[in-house]
Every structure is written in structure tokens, then in C-alpha cells.
Design an enzyme around this catalytic site. Structure first.
Site, PDB file in Angstrom:
ATOM      1  N   TYR A   1       0.953  -1.354   0.014  1.00 42.22           N
ATOM      2  CA  TYR A   1      -0.022   0.105  -0.071  1.00 42.22           C
ATOM      3  C   TYR A   1       0.799   1.227   0.029  1.00 42.22           C
ATOM      4  O   TYR A   1       0.487   2.263  -0.602  1.00 42.22           O
ATOM      5  CB  TYR A   1      -0.753  -0.026   1.208  1.00 42.22           C
ATOM      6  CG  TYR A   1      -1.988  -0.858   1.124  1.00 42.22           C
ATOM      7  CD1 TYR A   1      -1.785  -2.295   0.728  1.00 42.22           C
ATOM      8  CD2 TYR A   1      -3.190  -0.504   1.528  1.00 42.22           C
ATOM      9  CE1 TYR A   1      -2.675  -3.228   0.704  1.00 42.22           C
ATOM     10  CE2 TYR A   1      -4.370  -1.570   1.326  1.00 42.22           C
ATOM     11  CZ  TYR A   1      -3.977  -2.946   1.086  1.00 42.22           C
ATOM     12  OH  TYR A   1      -5.065  -3.866   1.138  1.00 42.22           O
TER      13      TYR A   1
ATOM     14  N   LYS B   1       3.142 -15.172   4.395  1.00 40.21           N
ATOM     15  CA  LYS B   1       3.345 -16.030   3.245  1.00 40.21           C
ATOM     16  C   LYS B   1       4.980 -16.371   3.204  1.00 40.21           C
ATOM     17  O   LYS B   1       5.572 -16.166   2.204  1.00 40.21           O
ATOM     18  CB  LYS B   1       3.203 -15.427   1.910  1.00 40.21           C
ATOM     19  CG  LYS B   1       2.847 -16.345   0.849  1.00 40.21           C
ATOM     20  CD  LYS B   1       1.986 -17.549   1.093  1.00 40.21           C
ATOM     21  CE  LYS B   1       1.794 -18.413  -0.120  1.00 40.21           C
ATOM     22  NZ  LYS B   1       0.984 -19.739   0.325  1.00 40.21           N
TER      23      LYS B   1
ATOM     24  N   ASP C   1      -2.869 -18.219   2.949  1.00 43.60           N
ATOM     25  CA  ASP C   1      -4.050 -19.015   2.297  1.00 43.60           C
ATOM     26  C   ASP C   1      -4.563 -20.248   3.355  1.00 43.60           C
ATOM     27  O   ASP C   1      -5.822 -20.330   3.526  1.00 43.60           O
ATOM     28  CB  ASP C   1      -3.259 -19.789   1.146  1.00 43.60           C
ATOM     29  CG  ASP C   1      -2.129 -20.534   1.336  1.00 43.60           C
ATOM     30  OD1 ASP C   1      -1.286 -20.339   2.411  1.00 43.60           O
ATOM     31  OD2 ASP C   1      -1.705 -21.165   0.434  1.00 43.60           O
TER      32      ASP C   1
ATOM     33  N   ASP D   1      -6.141  -6.774   5.275  1.00 43.54           N
ATOM     34  CA  ASP D   1      -7.117  -6.228   4.826  1.00 43.54           C
ATOM     35  C   ASP D   1      -7.921  -7.184   4.398  1.00 43.54           C
ATOM     36  O   ASP D   1      -9.353  -7.327   4.554  1.00 43.54           O
ATOM     37  CB  ASP D   1      -6.750  -5.457   3.683  1.00 43.54           C
ATOM     38  CG  ASP D   1      -7.830  -4.544   2.814  1.00 43.54           C
ATOM     39  OD1 ASP D   1      -8.791  -4.480   3.447  1.00 43.54           O
ATOM     40  OD2 ASP D   1      -7.454  -3.691   2.000  1.00 43.54           O
TER      41      ASP D   1
ATOM     42  N   ASP E   1     -11.879  -8.805   6.413  1.00 41.27           N
ATOM     43  CA  ASP E   1     -13.066  -8.686   5.739  1.00 41.27           C
ATOM     44  C   ASP E   1     -13.751  -9.899   5.683  1.00 41.27           C
ATOM     45  O   ASP E   1     -14.766 -10.005   5.617  1.00 41.27           O
ATOM     46  CB  ASP E   1     -13.108  -8.245   4.285  1.00 41.27           C
ATOM     47  CG  ASP E   1     -12.969  -6.640   4.137  1.00 41.27           C
ATOM     48  OD1 ASP E   1     -12.958  -6.082   4.898  1.00 41.27           O
ATOM     49  OD2 ASP E   1     -12.694  -6.275   3.068  1.00 41.27           O
TER      50      ASP E   1
END
Length: 347
Positions: free
Chosen positions: A136, A186, A218, A242, A246
């Protein structure tokens, strides 16, 4: 105590109005509100999504109550003028590096989740998301390849100081909850994540009372759907946080129910619902204001030192829902105003 109100775009003004009504009902002495434009509304008014006057108010305030940004009318603008740049700018200018996103199923809403009620009913977790790094804020742009093809790039990076700071917040948050911290990365693919895992592991030596585990992102996503009750506190980077927050919100039943806090190192924070501006329903009076009302409760607890008042709001939301309050996203017909009325009546 000065609270900056930044309603923003879409349903932002509607849900902020209900949160202010709830705060007014508590009659907290010395609480003062001051409003300023932000996002697409600010661009249309003065030509920039984060005007200097708005940023000045945010810096002067003891806390910020934020609605949402995002306006389809602004999609064609240069990136630095788009509404979303306002929230990124506030995070950077105010040093809001730690995002706390609780996800807990309210008993009355266990059947609203896409998960089985017996699984959804066990959700009670906190996601600690780093806010000032990752793709970001990394170098980004458009360029041409040797073959003349357009190529977009966004660089993901963290330095060890940034990881150490958010890791400590994660451990401290877990210590205040049930003592279990899951770090999500990751590391099997990304060097950024390998550094993340190494630093989090190093910091864990300072927190022998906290049980630390690691998951690849994942697998973490799969586990949030399969068995969300296994999680207490999750700490992760900006991009993964993020997405996972959600996902966690939908596991509880509705994205319209989840609040969040973005904090600096001194406890000052920006508080906002995680649902976005929802331009498709803006102005219709049907938005769910409960996430914003619960964000106001987090504001009272984390930045203004009013934990008892925060608990009253949270209990009032539970009581209202148990009595049958349901907005459209929860399968009901209550309006935004009626939802606010129900919480106020419960107070």
C-alpha cells in the site's frame, strides 16, 4: 475532549449521524465534536480528498470518528486525488500503524452467518493489522517491458523496526485477551514474509506467557471458514490483514457489524466501520449503522479512557439485536434511523 467527525462519502454521513446520536445520549461531559469533509466529498468541495483544514483538525483532535470514502464519480481521477488517498494520508500523517479489527458473533446473529450457527457462534477474535507499510505504501507505478507491454508494479516491503512495532502490539493485545497469538504471513514464497516471521519469533522471547503460532495466509483463510473459533488474536501485514479482516466479518454474519480502530503509539486513534461507502445504497436510509456505533464505543475505550461508557454501548447493541432489530443486510427492514433509535432505547 475533541472528536473530529469525518463523515466522507456514500453512507458515511448517515452512519456517522447515528453514532453521534448515541454518543449524545450518554451525555459525556466535555465531549466536543467538530466536522470536516474528506474523500470524494472533499475533492468536490475543494479539489483534494484530504484538505489541509481536515488534516489540521485530525491532528488537533483527541480522536477521529470516520465514516467512509469512495465515490464512483472520482474513479477516473489521478490516483493521488482519489477518495481512498484520504485514509492512506491520514494513516501516514498521524502515524496510525496498528489497526485493531474485532470479530465476534453476537448470539442473536449466529444464524445470519453463512457458516453453520454452531461454528459461527464460536467466533471471538481480534485481527491486528499493520497499516503503514506493505504494497500500500511501497514504490508503485506503470512501466513498459522490453517487449513493449504495459506493466504495473507495487513493491511489498517491511523493515524489521516496522515488524517489531506491530508484533509488540499483537503480543500486548493477546495478553489482554486469551493469551494466544497467530502470526500470518507467506514466508514460503515472500522474502518480506520471511523477515516478518523471523522478527515475530524473536519478539516472542519477551512474551513467554503468550502462545505463538504461525500460519501461511492461504491456510489462515481456510481456517477462518473451517474453524474460526480456534483464533484469539491474529497479527499480520497490511495486505493480508485487509483481506482476512473482511473475511472474518462475513463469518460473523455481516460486514455492516464490524468496527475498527487505527492507533498511533500514544493511543490516539481513528475509528471507522470496515464496510466502505456502499454508494449503491447511499441516501436510501437503509444502511446498517451498528458498525459505526461500535466504532464509537472503541473510540471511548481506547482513546478517551471511557471503558464503562463503551461497554454500555456494546451492551445496548446486543440488547437491540436480541429484541429483533434487523437492518436490510441482516435480513430485516429497519432503517438506519430506526437502528439508531433501537440502540438509544436500549441505553
Amino acid at each position: 475532549m475533541l472528536v473530529a467527525l469525518l463523515p466522507g462519502d456514500g453512507i458515511g454521513p448517515e452512519v456517522i449521524a447515528e453514532a453521534v446520536r448515541v454518543l449524545d445520549t450518554l451525555e459525556i461531559g466535555g465531549l466536543v465534536f467538530e466536522e470536516a469533509p474528506v474523500g470524494g466529498a472533499a475533492f468536490k468541495a475543494v479539489g483534494h480528498p484530504l484538505p489541509e483544514a481536515t488534516l489540521d483538525l485530525a491532528k488537533r483532535a483527541d480522536a477521529i470518528l470516520f465514516g467512509a470514502v469512495g465515490d464512483p464519480d472520482c474513479d477516473a481521477l489521478e490516483r493521488h486525488l482519489r477518495p481512498e488517498q484520504a485514509i492512506l494520508g491520514l494513516r501516514a500523517e498521524l502515524g496510525l500503524y496498528a489497526n485493531l479489527r474485532p470479530a465476534a458473533t453476537i448470539p442473536a446473529l449466529a444464524d445470519a452467518s453463512a457458516l453453520r450457527a454452531d461454528i459461527a457462534g464460536n467466533i471471538d477474535l481480534m485481527i491486528v493489522r499493520e497499516l503503514n507499510g506493505d504494497v500500500y505504501f511501497g514504490e508503485k507505478g506503470m512501466r513498459a517491458t522490453d517487449a513493449g507491454l504495459r506493466q504495473g508494479y507495487d513493491i511489498m516491503s517491511y523493515d524489521e523496526g516496522e515488524v517489531r512495532r506491530i508484533a509488540k502490539t499483537g503480543f500486548e493485545t493477546a495478553r489482554a485477551r486469551r493469551g494466544r497469538l497467530c502470526s500470518v504471513d507467506k514466508a514460503n514464497v515472500l522474502e518480506t514474509s520471511q523477515l516478518w516471521r523471523d522478527v515475530v519469533t524473536e519478539i516472542s522471547a519477551d512474551y513467554p506467557d503468550i502462545e505463538l503460532s504461525h500460519l501461511y495466509v492461504d491456510n489462515a483463510a481456510m481456517q477462518l471458514v473451517k474453524d474460526p473459533g480456534q483464533f484469539d488474536t491474529i497479527v499480520t501485514g497490511n495486505l493480508f490483514g485487509d483481506i482476512l479482516s473482511d473475511l472474518a466479518s462475513m463469518c460473523t454474519g455481516s460486514i455492516g457489524m464490524l468496527p475498527s480502530a487505527s492507533l498511533d503509539e500514544g493511543g490516539k486513534g481513528l475509528y471507522e466501520p470496515i464496510h466502505g461507502s456502499a454508494p449503491d445504497i447511499a441516501g436510501q436510509g437503509i444502511a446498517n449503522p451498528l458498525a459505526t456505533i461500535l466504532s464509537a464505543a472503541m473510540m471511548l475505550r481506547y482513546s478517551l479512557g471511557l471503558g464503562d461508557a463503551a461497554a454500555r454501548i456494546e451492551k445496548a447493541v446486543e440488547v437491540a439485536l436480541a429484541a429483533g432489530l434487523r437492518t436490510a443486510d441482516l435480513g430485516g427492514k429497519a432503517t438506519t434511523r430506526e437502528a439508531g433509535d433501537a440502540v438509544i432505547a436500549a441505553l
